[in-house]
Enzyme design. Structure first.
Site, PDB file in Angstrom:
ATOM      1  N   LYS A 162      10.720  73.401  97.972  1.00 32.27           N
ATOM      2  CA  LYS A 162      11.484  72.277  97.440  1.00 32.27           C
ATOM      3  C   LYS A 162      12.175  72.676  96.133  1.00 32.27           C
ATOM      4  O   LYS A 162      11.538  73.194  95.214  1.00 32.27           O
ATOM      5  CB  LYS A 162      10.567  71.070  97.201  1.00 32.27           C
ATOM      6  CG  LYS A 162       9.994  70.469  98.464  1.00 32.27           C
ATOM      7  CD  LYS A 162      11.073  69.811  99.315  1.00 32.27           C
ATOM      8  CE  LYS A 162      10.476  69.075 100.505  1.00 32.27           C
ATOM      9  NZ  LYS A 162      11.517  68.390 101.309  1.00 32.27           N
ATOM     10  N   ASP A 191      14.791  73.652 100.411  1.00 29.64           N
ATOM     11  CA  ASP A 191      15.225  72.275 100.680  1.00 29.64           C
ATOM     12  C   ASP A 191      15.577  71.623  99.356  1.00 29.64           C
ATOM     13  O   ASP A 191      14.703  71.316  98.542  1.00 29.64           O
ATOM     14  CB  ASP A 191      14.115  71.494 101.381  1.00 29.64           C
ATOM     15  CG  ASP A 191      14.564  70.101 101.804  1.00 29.64           C
ATOM     16  OD1 ASP A 191      15.732  69.749 101.554  1.00 29.64           O
ATOM     17  OD2 ASP A 191      13.741  69.362 102.381  1.00 29.64           O
ATOM     18  N   GLU A 219      18.417  73.801 103.118  1.00 31.06           N
ATOM     19  CA  GLU A 219      18.458  72.487 103.748  1.00 31.06           C
ATOM     20  C   GLU A 219      19.064  71.437 102.802  1.00 31.06           C
ATOM     21  O   GLU A 219      18.666  71.337 101.638  1.00 31.06           O
ATOM     22  CB  GLU A 219      17.038  72.082 104.140  1.00 31.06           C
ATOM     23  CG  GLU A 219      16.942  70.831 104.971  1.00 31.06           C
ATOM     24  CD  GLU A 219      15.526  70.575 105.437  1.00 31.06           C
ATOM     25  OE1 GLU A 219      15.217  69.414 105.776  1.00 31.06           O
ATOM     26  OE2 GLU A 219      14.717  71.530 105.464  1.00 31.06           O
ATOM     27  N   ASP A 244      20.154  67.653 106.936  1.00 26.18           N
ATOM     28  CA  ASP A 244      18.975  66.829 107.159  1.00 26.18           C
ATOM     29  C   ASP A 244      19.329  65.359 106.972  1.00 26.18           C
ATOM     30  O   ASP A 244      19.643  64.650 107.922  1.00 26.18           O
ATOM     31  CB  ASP A 244      17.841  67.248 106.222  1.00 26.18           C
ATOM     32  CG  ASP A 244      16.583  66.407 106.402  1.00 26.18           C
ATOM     33  OD1 ASP A 244      16.522  65.591 107.339  1.00 26.18           O
ATOM     34  OD2 ASP A 244      15.643  66.567 105.596  1.00 26.18           O
ATOM     35  N   LYS A 268      14.547  64.466 112.524  1.00 22.27           N
ATOM     36  CA  LYS A 268      13.286  63.789 112.212  1.00 22.27           C
ATOM     37  C   LYS A 268      13.252  62.474 112.973  1.00 22.27           C
ATOM     38  O   LYS A 268      14.230  61.728 112.968  1.00 22.27           O
ATOM     39  CB  LYS A 268      13.160  63.536 110.706  1.00 22.27           C
ATOM     40  CG  LYS A 268      13.026  64.806 109.874  1.00 22.27           C
ATOM     41  CD  LYS A 268      12.986  64.501 108.386  1.00 22.27           C
ATOM     42  CE  LYS A 268      12.850  65.784 107.579  1.00 22.27           C
ATOM     43  NZ  LYS A 268      12.966  65.549 106.124  1.00 22.27           N
TER      44      LYS A 268
END
Length: 358
Positions: A162, A191, A219, A244, A268
Site C-alpha cells: 500500500k 496499490d 494498482e 480497481d 471485486k
C-alpha cells in the site's frame, strides 16, 4: 426452488494489526452476514462489509436495504429462473453493490448446492488451487520493511504494498525499504488507492523503473473518475497499470477496455455487485486480451470463499488477492476455503462449503 426466508446477522472480528491504506485505517472487520433459506431445505450464505470510502455503504444501510428492498423482492421467487432473479436484483435499486454481492453469493451458493457441485465447478472449474499475495499496510519505511520480511518468512512470495499516502518521496522510500528487506526474488505489487496525481504517478513509476525496483504492477494510481488520466499513466510507463476503483460495473469496464486505459482489471465482488456481473466483466476483459485479478475488501472467510470460487473458475483470472482472513484475530466461519500459507484449496462440499457462523 422457492426463496422462503432471508435472515441477517452482524459480524465483527478484530484485526491482528491495523490495516492502513491511502483511504482508511481498519481495526475491526465488520459485516452483515446473509442467510437465504429455500423451500427445499437448501441454505445459502453471503456477506457484505461496510466500506464507506469505496462503496458508500454502512452497516445500517446494508441491513436496511436488505430488509426494506431486497427481502420483499426476493422472497417467493423461484431460483430456478435465476437469470430473471439476478437481472432484477441489479435493477430494483441504484448502488448498494455490497448488498447485492452478499445476496448474489448466497443465491449462487443455493444454485451450486442444488447441482451438487462446489461453486467453482458450477461456474466453470478451471482450477482447484490458487495462491494469494499478502498486503503490506502503509506505515513508515522501516516498519513496512520489517512487515514485508516477516510475511516472506511466513511463505508469501508476492507482496501487495500500500502506497499513496503522504508524498511520493515517502512512497519511494517505502518501496526501497521493502525491496532491500525481501531481496530481488519476491514479486512486488503496489496499490496507491487513488493517492497520486497523474504527474506524480508517471514520475514515481519511471523513477522506480530507473532504479530497477522491479515492480510487477501499479494498482489504481490516480482518482477513480479520471479515466483519461489513468490512460495517460498507462501509456507513459512500462510497468503494468491495473484499474480497481475505476471499475464498479460492466459499463465502466467496457469504457476502460474500449479506451485501453489500463493493462489489467481488479474485480471485486463488493464493487461489481456479485458474481453475476463479475463474470460479465471478466468475459469482456478476456475478449480484449486483458487479464484480471480478483481481490476483496476487509472481509471474513465467508465472502472471500465466494470470491475465491469465482476466481478459480475462470481462466482469465490470473492474480489473487485473498489475504484478508489471514489478518483477522479470529476465524468465526465454519467450512469454506482452506489456507495453507499462501495456498488456497476448496472444500469438496457443494456450493461454498460454508456450514455456519460461530
Amino acid at each position: 426452488m422457492i426463496i422462503k426466508e432471508i435472515e441477517t446477522f452482524p459480524l465483527a472480528v478484530p484485526l491482528i494489526k491495523p490495516f492502513k491504506t491511502a483511504l482508511r485505517t481498519v481495526v475491526t472487520a465488520e459485516s452483515i452476514v446473509v442467510k437465504i433459506s429455500c423451500d427445499n431445505g437448501i441454505i445459502g450464505w453471503g456477506e457484505a462489509p461496510p466500506t464507506h470510502v469505496i462503496t458508500g455503504e454502512s452497516l445500517i444501510s446494508i441491513k436496511g436495504a436488505i430488509e426494506t428492498i431486497f427481502e420483499p423482492f426476493l422472497v417467493g421467487k423461484n431460483l430456478l429462473h435465476f437469470e430473471a432473479v439476478f437481472q432484477n436484483l441489479h435493477d430494483i435499486v441504484v448502488g448498494n453493490s455490497s448488498v447485492k454481492a452478499a445476496l448474489d453469493m448466497a443465491l449462487y451458493d443455493c444454485l451450486a448446492k442444488l447441482s451438487g457441485l462446489p461453486l467453482y465447478q458450477y461456474l466453470g472449474g478451471y482450477q482447484n488451487e490458487i495462491e494469494t499475495d499478502f498486503t503490506v499496510s502503509v506505515n513508515n519505511p522501516e516498519e513496512m520493511g520489517e512487515d514485508a520480511k516477516r510475511y516472506v518468512s511466513d511463505g508469501f512470495n508476492i507482496l501487495k504494498v500500500k502506497v499513496g499516502k503522504d508524498d511520493i518521496t515517502s512512497d519511494l522510500k517505502r518501496i526501497q525499504a521493502i525491496r532491500n528487506s525481501v531481496g530481488e526474488h519476491i514479486k512486488l505489487r503496489l496499490d496507491a488507492n487513488q493517492g497520486w496525481s497523474v504527474k506524480e504517478a508517471i514520475y514515481i513509476i519511471r523513477k522506480m523503473e530507473d532504479l530497477g525496483l522491479n515492480i510487477e504492477l501499479i494498482e489504481q494510481p490516480v482518482h477513480k473518475e479520471d479515466i483519461r488520466g489513468l490512460k495517460t499513466v498507462t501509456d507513459s510507463v512500462a510497468t503494468l497499470i491495473m484499474a480497481d476503483e475505476s471499475v464498479f460495473s460492466p459499463q465502466a469496464a467496457f469504457e476502460l477496455l474500449r479506451t485501453r486505459s489500463a493493462d489489467l482489471i481488479n474485480i471485486k465482488l463488493m464493487k461489481s455487485g456479485g458474481i453475476y456481473k463479475a463474470l460479465l466483466i471478466n468475459r469482456m476483459a478476456e475478449l480484449c486480451g486483458v487479464e484480471c485479478m480478483v481481490g476483496s475488501m476487509i472481509e471474513t472467510r465467508l465472502a472471500i470463499t465466494a470470491a475465491a470460487h469465482f476466481a478459480a473458475s475462470q481462466k482469465n483470472i490470473t492474480r489473487f488477492d485473498f489475504d484478508a482472513p489471514l489478518m483477522l484475530a479470529q476465524d468465526r466461519i465454519q467450512g469454506g476455503i482452506i489456507y495453507e500459507g499462501r495456498k488456497i484449496t476448496f472444500p469438496t462440499q457443494s456450493g461454498l462449503g460454508i456450514t455456519g457462523i460461530i
